[in-house]
Design an enzyme around this catalytic site. Structure first.
Site, PDB file in Angstrom:
ATOM      1  N   GLN A 340       0.830  -1.212   0.000  1.00  0.00           N
ATOM      2  CA  GLN A 340       0.000   0.000   0.000  1.00  0.00           C
ATOM      3  C   GLN A 340       0.858   1.254   0.000  1.00  0.00           C
ATOM      4  O   GLN A 340       0.526   2.245  -0.661  1.00  0.00           O
ATOM      5  CB  GLN A 340      -0.923  -0.008   1.218  1.00  0.00           C
ATOM      6  CG  GLN A 340      -1.951   1.113   1.227  1.00  0.00           C
ATOM      7  CD  GLN A 340      -3.041   0.910   0.189  1.00  0.00           C
ATOM      8  OE1 GLN A 340      -3.212  -0.179  -0.329  1.00  0.00           O
ATOM      9  NE2 GLN A 340      -3.754   1.983  -0.126  1.00  0.00           N
ATOM     10  N   GLU A 367       3.306 -25.813   7.180  1.00  0.00           N
ATOM     11  CA  GLU A 367       3.748 -26.150   8.551  1.00  0.00           C
ATOM     12  C   GLU A 367       2.608 -26.011   9.563  1.00  0.00           C
ATOM     13  O   GLU A 367       2.840 -25.719  10.734  1.00  0.00           O
ATOM     14  CB  GLU A 367       4.941 -25.279   8.976  1.00  0.00           C
ATOM     15  CG  GLU A 367       6.197 -25.479   8.166  1.00  0.00           C
ATOM     16  CD  GLU A 367       6.815 -26.857   8.332  1.00  0.00           C
ATOM     17  OE1 GLU A 367       6.375 -27.606   9.228  1.00  0.00           O
ATOM     18  OE2 GLU A 367       7.728 -27.175   7.549  1.00  0.00           O
TER      19      GLU A 367
END
Length: 383
Positions: A340, A367
């Protein structure tokens, strides 16, 4: 108390310099092309000792701990997360503690040199977070195991020199203990191809380039009987024993992605001029950058604590889940905020922040998903 000793500071500085000099230019060129990590870079990583950080010195490794492993992973991820991930394919060997001495002397020196890099086949089309649901079968037949079934999300399966595979060898005696009867296997495979009885199809991805990820099919695929690692039917426990280290490593990669994005955003904010002054002079941007830096540092300090627990033998399964959850959630927010700050430039491949954003999103999934981490944490809190 400080976790960063002089030796660790030097490790950080060396890894940071390597990442910026050797990794970042390659990542900026090859990630947009969805190309693989070049062998030349892997050779330089081997020279730095990065494939042998956790391997004992007597087998050619550096003999260091989870802390140093994660320090290097964080720095490499500031350039390209995939490079920090390929490092794990020697260091993060499931089952190393149960290897025979013959296996250690055969495999570990080659891993430390970067000549023997592996992949892991656990997930299946219908099995992800629920590892106990593994359906891929391994049947003993004389001096071989015969594998039948499918695996999914197996990264680097084509380029690997060996594979760690989880398969069911028996049905659980108790339906409530479905994790029993799963075994762990390790076997060599030809680099760059799939042997007879194994087929692989690459899975299209939105990021995490540098290594291809595969769906695998096993059809009467034979491996030697000695490929079994540890005790038959107890493979789930081998996987579980490595989770704290693996989740700390994933946190390190997430922190690295976030830090790389923050560094890119800061540099851009100082250079980008709007309304007659750099955008870094605007309070909205300054406060955004401050929040990003604070979130990164909070995750980093928890990672340090978990790594210290792993290296000193203290239980930290709850804290490992916490740091994996905290770091991956943080990394998605921070890389999005960095994008942004760059505005339209961030939505192009002109700056690596776009790569950090894509890769950081994955850390919430592999994971163990964020949802799984919250389940583990809540179970421990309410036990």
């Amino acid at each position: 108390m400080t976790y960063i000793t002089e030796e660790r500071r030097l490790i950080i500085e060396s890894a940071r310099e390597f990442a910026m000099r050797e990794v970042l230019p390659i990542a900026n060129k090859l990630d947009p092309e969805k190309a693989d990590i070049p062998m030349a870079l892997r050779e330089k990583m081997a020279e730095m000792g990065y494939f042998g950080i956790l391997i004992p010195e007597e087998y050619g490794g550096l003999g260091l701990g989870c802390f140093e492993y994660c320090l290097v992973a964080e720095e490499l991820s500031k350039a390209w997360m995939s490079v920090a991930s390929i490092m794990a394919r020697a260091n993060g060997l499931v089952g190393m503690p149960v290897m025979t001495e013959e296996q250690r002397r055969n495999y570990l020196p080659r891993m430390a040199r970067g000549d023997f890099i592996g992949c892991v086949a656990i997930s299946e089309p219908d099995v992800g977070s629920d590892v106990s649901g593994i359906a891929c079968r391994a049947r003993r037949d004389g001096d071989s195991w015969v594998i039948n079934g499918n695996k999914y999300w197996c990264t680097f399966a084509d380029g690997a020199d060996f594979m760690i595979l989880m398969a069911r060898t028996s049905e659980p005696a108790n339906p409530k203990r479905r994790h029993e009867g799963i075994s762990c296997f390790m076997f060599e495979k030809p680099r760059g191809s799939f042997p007879k009885g194994m087929q692989g199809n690459a899975i299209p991805k939105i990021g995490y380039f540098g290594m291809k990820t595969f769906e695998l099919a096993f059809d009467d695929f034979r491996i030697p009987a000695e490929s079994l690692m540890g005790e038959e039917g107890k493979g789930f426990y081998l996987i579980s024993s490595e989770l704290e280290k693996a989740r700390a490593h994933t946190a390190a990669r997430a922190i690295g992605c976030a830090t790389g994005a923050l560094d890119t955003a800061i540099a851009y904010a100082k250079e980008r001029v709007q309304f007659g002054k750099p955008v870094s002079d605007f309070q909205g941007i300054r406060f955004k950058l401050a929040r990003m830096a604070t979130e990164i540092e909070a995750a980093r300090q928890l990672m340090y604590y978990v790594c210290d627990c792993v290296d000193t033998g203290r239980r930290s399964d709850k804290e490992a889940s916490m740091v994996k959850y905290l770091a991956s959630e943080m990394a998605e927010r921070v890389t999005s905020d960095a994008l942004q700050v760059l505005g339209g430039a961030g939505y192009t491949q002109l700056h690596p922040v776009e790569r950090f954003w894509r890769d950081a999103r994955l850390t919430k999934i592999f994971e163990g998903t964020s949802e799984i981490q919250l389940r583990i944490i809540s179970d421990r809190l309410l036990a």
